[in-house]
Design an enzyme around this catalytic site. Structure first.
Site, PDB file in Angstrom:
ATOM      1  N   CYS A 133     -11.057   3.082  -0.155  1.00 24.70           N
ATOM      2  CA  CYS A 133      -9.660   3.412   0.151  1.00 24.70           C
ATOM      3  C   CYS A 133      -9.317   2.599   1.385  1.00 24.70           C
ATOM      4  CB  CYS A 133      -9.527   4.907   0.441  1.00 24.70           C
ATOM      5  SG  CYS A 133      -7.901   5.352   1.085  1.00 24.70           S
TER       6      CYS A 133
ATOM      7  N   CYS B 226      -4.138  -1.374  -1.993  1.00 26.68           N
ATOM      8  CA  CYS B 226      -4.319   0.071  -2.139  1.00 26.68           C
ATOM      9  C   CYS B 226      -5.280   0.256  -3.306  1.00 26.68           C
ATOM     10  CB  CYS B 226      -2.970   0.714  -2.435  1.00 26.68           C
ATOM     11  SG  CYS B 226      -3.055   2.465  -2.849  1.00 26.68           S
TER      12      CYS B 226
ATOM     13  N   HIS C 278      -7.409   3.114   3.697  1.00 27.95           N
ATOM     14  CA  HIS C 278      -7.222   3.889   4.925  1.00 27.95           C
ATOM     15  C   HIS C 278      -8.540   4.112   5.672  1.00 27.95           C
ATOM     16  CE1 HIS C 278      -3.247   4.865   3.403  1.00 27.95           C
ATOM     17  NE2 HIS C 278      -2.975   5.520   4.520  1.00 27.95           N
TER      18      HIS C 278
ATOM     19  N   GLU D 226      -3.946   8.436   8.928  1.00 29.41           N
ATOM     20  CA  GLU D 226      -2.497   8.304   9.163  1.00 29.41           C
ATOM     21  C   GLU D 226      -2.115   8.979  10.488  1.00 29.41           C
ATOM     22  OE1 GLU D 226       0.440   7.313   7.138  1.00 29.41           O
ATOM     23  OE2 GLU D 226      -0.848   6.222   5.739  1.00 29.41           O
TER      24      GLU D 226
ATOM     25  N   ASP E 142       0.871  -1.181   0.000  1.00 30.14           N
ATOM     26  CA  ASP E 142       0.000   0.000   0.000  1.00 30.14           C
ATOM     27  C   ASP E 142       0.907   1.229   0.000  1.00 30.14           C
ATOM     28  OD1 ASP E 142      -2.399   1.598   0.342  1.00 30.14           O
ATOM     29  OD2 ASP E 142      -1.821   1.875   2.429  1.00 30.14           O
ATOM     30  N   SER E 143       0.307   2.370  -0.239  1.00 34.30           N
ATOM     31  CA  SER E 143       1.078   3.614  -0.184  1.00 34.30           C
ATOM     32  C   SER E 143       1.561   3.901   1.240  1.00 34.30           C
ATOM     33  CB  SER E 143       0.204   4.764  -0.665  1.00 34.30           C
ATOM     34  OG  SER E 143      -0.969   4.822   0.124  1.00 34.30           O
TER      35      SER E 143
HETATM   36  N1  DGL Z   1      -4.671   3.438   0.851  1.00 33.68           N
HETATM   37  C1  DGL Z   1      -4.787   4.106  -0.404  1.00 33.68           C
HETATM   38  C2  DGL Z   1      -6.006   3.576  -1.173  1.00 33.68           C
HETATM   39  O1  DGL Z   1      -6.566   2.548  -0.825  1.00 33.68           O
HETATM   40  C3  DGL Z   1      -4.921   5.582  -0.385  1.00 33.68           C
HETATM   41  C4  DGL Z   1      -4.033   6.429   0.392  1.00 33.68           C
HETATM   42  C5  DGL Z   1      -3.233   7.334  -0.483  1.00 33.68           C
HETATM   43  O2  DGL Z   1      -3.758   8.347  -0.969  1.00 33.68           O
HETATM   44  O3  DGL Z   1      -2.081   6.988  -0.671  1.00 33.68           O
HETATM   45  O4  DGL Z   1      -6.413   4.198  -2.125  1.00 33.68           O
END
Ligand code: DGL
Length: 276
Positions: free
Chosen positions: A193, A77, A195, A157, A14-15
């Site tokens: 997302c 992600c 997150h 985050e 993931d990012s």
């Molecule tokens: N976790 C990432 C997703 O599922 C998004 C977070 C980011 O913008 O890097 O899209």
């Protein structure tokens, strides 16, 4: 010494730390598998970057995991899945590559009764239209409205997941989105997302009890399990699987912030800092 393919870890990336919500579902469903998670924490967020940049980052992250020796790659992600899944599949074929968009869309179609589906995600995921297209393919009569909620990534985050301020920000994004559906409103909200599941409580409070929240964590885990079986790749050990982590920024911050997403402590000794 030759390594048994089934013993190799499943690579997950993931990012940042958001994909740990998917890792949590994976380890719950597949407790004997080893997992190697990469969080590209030095470059988070991906969601506000161009598709070209996200594809470049995803290929670098995938490449680093492939170099470590993995038997499958899970793109935990939505942003990277939405724009780079084809590039990753081509680059690492025949390695199985699983994204989170299709499982998330499947979960939405299963949950929705009235076919009105709201999707919240990053700017890049919404702009690329991957959820809209995938849901439409599965449920042709569906009405889908997607909205970017970029501030949610920062809140997650930062560990700001509840309370008045968080709920006010959630309401500011969601109320106008729900209003766009007209009187009946959506019955399903996709957390598009990885997150966003840590904000589940605040989002559920604003959405109310008529809207079902879905995310792709569990459906992705089911997809991974099915593919492992199809390819005769399950780890047959009786021992509990190992979790190891790579982070492109500070290991200390990754282990401190990541624990809430994983739902359990992340040992600093299990986190290695790398450069992509
Ligand atoms: N976790 C990432 C997703 O599922 C998004 C977070 C980011 O913008 O890097 O899209």
């Amino acid at each position: 010494m030759s390594v048994n393919k089934c013993d190799q870890p499943i690579g997950v990336f993931d990012s940042g730390v958001g994909g740990l919500t998917v890792l949590r579902a994976l380890k719950d469903l597949l407790p004997h598998e080893n997992f190697l998670y990469l969080g590209d924490t030095a470059r988070v967020p991906y969601g506000t970057k161009s598709a070209e940049s996200v594809i470049k980052y995803a290929l670098q992250a995938g490449g680093a995991l492939v170099k470590e020796g993995i038997k499958m790659l899970v793109v935990a992600c939505n942003t990277a899945s939405a724009v780079s899944i084809d590039s990753l599949m081509t680059a690492y074929s025949p390695l199985p590559v699983v994204g989170v968009v299709k499982p998330g869309a499947e979960a939405a179609c299963l949950a929705s009764k009235n076919g009105k589906i709201a999707v919240i995600a990053t700017e890049s995921t919404v702009k690329g239209g991957a959820y809209q297209r995938t849901i439409c393919r599965m449920h042709s009569g569906a009405k889908i409205i997607a909205k970017a909620c970029p501030l949610f990534v920062g809140l997650a985050e930062e560990g700001w997941t509840e309370g008045e301020i968080v709920e006010a920000i959630v309401a500011r994004y969601l109320k106008p989105l729900f209003a766009e559906f007209g009187e009946e409103g959506p019955d399903t909200l996709v957390l598009g997302c990885t997150h966003f599941p840590v904000l589940h409580g605040a989002i559920a409070k604003v959405a109310g009890d008529k809207i079902t929240l879905v995310d792709s964590a569990e459906t992705t885990a089911n997809t991974v399990k099915r593919i492992l079986t199809e390819l005769s790749l399950p780890n047959n050990s009786d021992a509990a699987g190992r979790l190891s982590f790579l982070a492109t920024d500070s290991a200390e911050r990754f282990s401190a912030v990541g624990s809430a997403f994983l739902g359990g402590a992340i040992n600093l000794a299990d986190v290695r800092s790398i450069d992509l």
